[in-house]
Design a protein around this motif. Sequence first.
Motif, PDB file in Angstrom:
ATOM      1  N   TYR A 166       0.804  -1.217   0.000  1.00 11.85           N
ATOM      2  CA  TYR A 166       0.000   0.000   0.000  1.00 11.85           C
ATOM      3  C   TYR A 166       0.844   1.277   0.000  1.00 11.85           C
ATOM      4  O   TYR A 166       0.517   2.233  -0.695  1.00 11.85           O
ATOM      5  CB  TYR A 166      -0.955   0.002   1.195  1.00 11.85           C
ATOM      6  N   GLU A 167       1.923   1.293   0.764  1.00  9.04           N
ATOM      7  CA  GLU A 167       2.669   2.539   0.849  1.00  9.04           C
ATOM      8  C   GLU A 167       3.502   2.822  -0.396  1.00  9.04           C
ATOM      9  O   GLU A 167       3.909   3.954  -0.625  1.00  9.04           O
ATOM     10  CB  GLU A 167       3.552   2.562   2.099  1.00  9.04           C
ATOM     11  N   THR A 168       3.747   1.813  -1.222  1.00 11.35           N
ATOM     12  CA  THR A 168       4.512   2.041  -2.453  1.00 11.35           C
ATOM     13  C   THR A 168       3.625   2.222  -3.680  1.00 11.35           C
ATOM     14  O   THR A 168       4.122   2.499  -4.766  1.00 11.35           O
ATOM     15  CB  THR A 168       5.482   0.872  -2.717  1.00 11.35           C
ATOM     16  N   THR A 208       7.061   6.115  -7.539  1.00 14.08           N
ATOM     17  CA  THR A 208       7.684   5.618  -8.756  1.00 14.08           C
ATOM     18  C   THR A 208       8.268   4.248  -8.468  1.00 14.08           C
ATOM     19  O   THR A 208       8.448   3.864  -7.305  1.00 14.08           O
ATOM     20  CB  THR A 208       8.802   6.550  -9.234  1.00 14.08           C
ATOM     21  N   GLU A 209       8.588   3.484  -9.513  1.00 14.25           N
ATOM     22  CA  GLU A 209       9.155   2.156  -9.298  1.00 14.25           C
ATOM     23  C   GLU A 209      10.458   2.247  -8.513  1.00 14.25           C
ATOM     24  O   GLU A 209      10.691   1.444  -7.598  1.00 14.25           O
ATOM     25  CB  GLU A 209       9.396   1.464 -10.640  1.00 14.25           C
ATOM     26  N   THR A 210      11.301   3.207  -8.845  1.00 14.73           N
ATOM     27  CA  THR A 210      12.580   3.345  -8.138  1.00 14.73           C
ATOM     28  C   THR A 210      12.356   3.660  -6.663  1.00 14.73           C
ATOM     29  O   THR A 210      12.971   3.050  -5.781  1.00 14.73           O
ATOM     30  CB  THR A 210      13.431   4.454  -8.778  1.00 14.73           C
ATOM     31  N   GLU A 211      11.439   4.597  -6.380  1.00 15.63           N
ATOM     32  CA  GLU A 211      11.141   4.947  -4.988  1.00 15.63           C
ATOM     33  C   GLU A 211      10.527   3.758  -4.261  1.00 15.63           C
ATOM     34  O   GLU A 211      10.859   3.490  -3.097  1.00 15.63           O
ATOM     35  CB  GLU A 211      10.179   6.132  -4.953  1.00 15.63           C
ATOM     36  N   GLY A 212       9.644   3.054  -4.945  1.00 12.71           N
ATOM     37  CA  GLY A 212       8.992   1.907  -4.327  1.00 12.71           C
ATOM     38  C   GLY A 212       9.962   0.801  -3.984  1.00 12.71           C
ATOM     39  O   GLY A 212       9.875   0.184  -2.917  1.00 12.71           O
ATOM     40  N   LEU A 213      10.902   0.536  -4.874  1.00 11.38           N
ATOM     41  CA  LEU A 213      11.888  -0.509  -4.616  1.00 11.38           C
ATOM     42  C   LEU A 213      12.783  -0.140  -3.429  1.00 11.38           C
ATOM     43  O   LEU A 213      13.169  -1.011  -2.635  1.00 11.38           O
ATOM     44  CB  LEU A 213      12.720  -0.759  -5.868  1.00 11.38           C
ATOM     45  N   GLU A 214      13.096   1.133  -3.302  1.00 10.45           N
ATOM     46  CA  GLU A 214      13.880   1.574  -2.145  1.00 10.45           C
ATOM     47  C   GLU A 214      13.099   1.370  -0.857  1.00 10.45           C
ATOM     48  O   GLU A 214      13.631   0.877   0.139  1.00 10.45           O
ATOM     49  CB  GLU A 214      14.262   3.046  -2.305  1.00 10.45           C
ATOM     50  N   ARG A 215      11.809   1.748  -0.874  1.00 11.79           N
ATOM     51  CA  ARG A 215      10.979   1.589   0.314  1.00 11.79           C
ATOM     52  C   ARG A 215      10.773   0.116   0.643  1.00 11.79           C
ATOM     53  O   ARG A 215      10.728  -0.261   1.825  1.00 11.79           O
ATOM     54  CB  ARG A 215       9.618   2.270   0.078  1.00 11.79           C
ATOM     55  N   GLU A 216      10.677  -0.726  -0.375  1.00 13.72           N
ATOM     56  CA  GLU A 216      10.508  -2.160  -0.143  1.00 13.72           C
ATOM     57  C   GLU A 216      11.678  -2.723   0.661  1.00 13.72           C
ATOM     58  O   GLU A 216      11.496  -3.541   1.574  1.00 13.72           O
ATOM     59  CB  GLU A 216      10.385  -2.900  -1.470  1.00 13.72           C
ATOM     60  N   LEU A 217      12.891  -2.304   0.322  1.00 12.73           N
ATOM     61  CA  LEU A 217      14.061  -2.777   1.071  1.00 12.73           C
ATOM     62  C   LEU A 217      14.006  -2.318   2.528  1.00 12.73           C
ATOM     63  O   LEU A 217      14.370  -3.073   3.438  1.00 12.73           O
ATOM     64  CB  LEU A 217      15.352  -2.273   0.422  1.00 12.73           C
ATOM     65  N   GLU A 218      13.507  -1.106   2.749  1.00 13.31           N
ATOM     66  CA  GLU A 218      13.395  -0.594   4.117  1.00 13.31           C
ATOM     67  C   GLU A 218      12.428  -1.439   4.938  1.00 13.31           C
ATOM     68  O   GLU A 218      12.636  -1.646   6.132  1.00 13.31           O
ATOM     69  CB  GLU A 218      12.930   0.864   4.091  1.00 13.31           C
TER      70      GLU A 218
END
Length: 267
Positions: free
Chosen positions: A222-224, A228-238
């Motif tokens: 939900y939060e991603t 953007t895909e790049t921002e989402g992938l960074e947040r996923e790792l967090e």
Amino acid sequence: MGGTEHLTVERVGATLVLTLNRPEAKNALSLPMLVGLYDGWTEADEDDSIRSVVLTGAGGTFCAGMDLKALAGGGRLDGDPHRDRLKADPDLHWKAMLRHHRPRKPVIAAVEGHCVAGGTEMLQGTDIRIAAESAVFGLYEVRRGLFPIGGSTVRLARQIPRTHALEMLLTGRPYTAAEAERIGLIGHVVPDGQALAKALETAELVNANGPLAVEAVKVSVYETAELTETEGLERELERGWPVFDTADAKEGSRAFAEKRPPVFRRA
């Protein structure tokens, strides 16, 4: 467990079952129902022994939306002993309908019969959706000169293709379960009378998994969603990397190696 005269609460293993219970009015929304829902979501969030929530309706129907008869008579949702709850938290009804609240645990909808207007709006706040063959969906508000203010003009086009969202919003027509599944509003269609059983079966699959992993996955999805895909992938790792450091992750790997079911402890 709480509950009110229009909302029943039951525990089935690690699943909390919330049942809209006003069948004589097709489970139209009432203040006692909304208060019960709010308390149910709160209980699920705060009780770590609850792994999932199933939302359903009594009497072979899900929810027909707002009580239009009460509104036509000049009444609002404050005409009963629960009105002090709404006065204390004017946002309570939006939280209850999942407009202003996202539960920490996965929410599975089990739909029989009518799930229209506010019912379809509340449905959009659930995570997994199962419906009986004769279930009916739709956003009828425009037919009454009303606005679907429960979130549908924002959420629906993010959950199904925009052309389908706009057709549902602008025509106000009913949708069968088969059509709702085809456009992606629901995920499963089952024989009449089997929606709750299928939802509980699905909940058991969720409950068998690592609760910390399940909750982190839900948050990440939900939060991603609007990143953007790049921002989402960074947040996923967090969100994801800390899960690997938990005792539950180690237990999952150990159980796999030892060919036994894992015993997760939320640690």
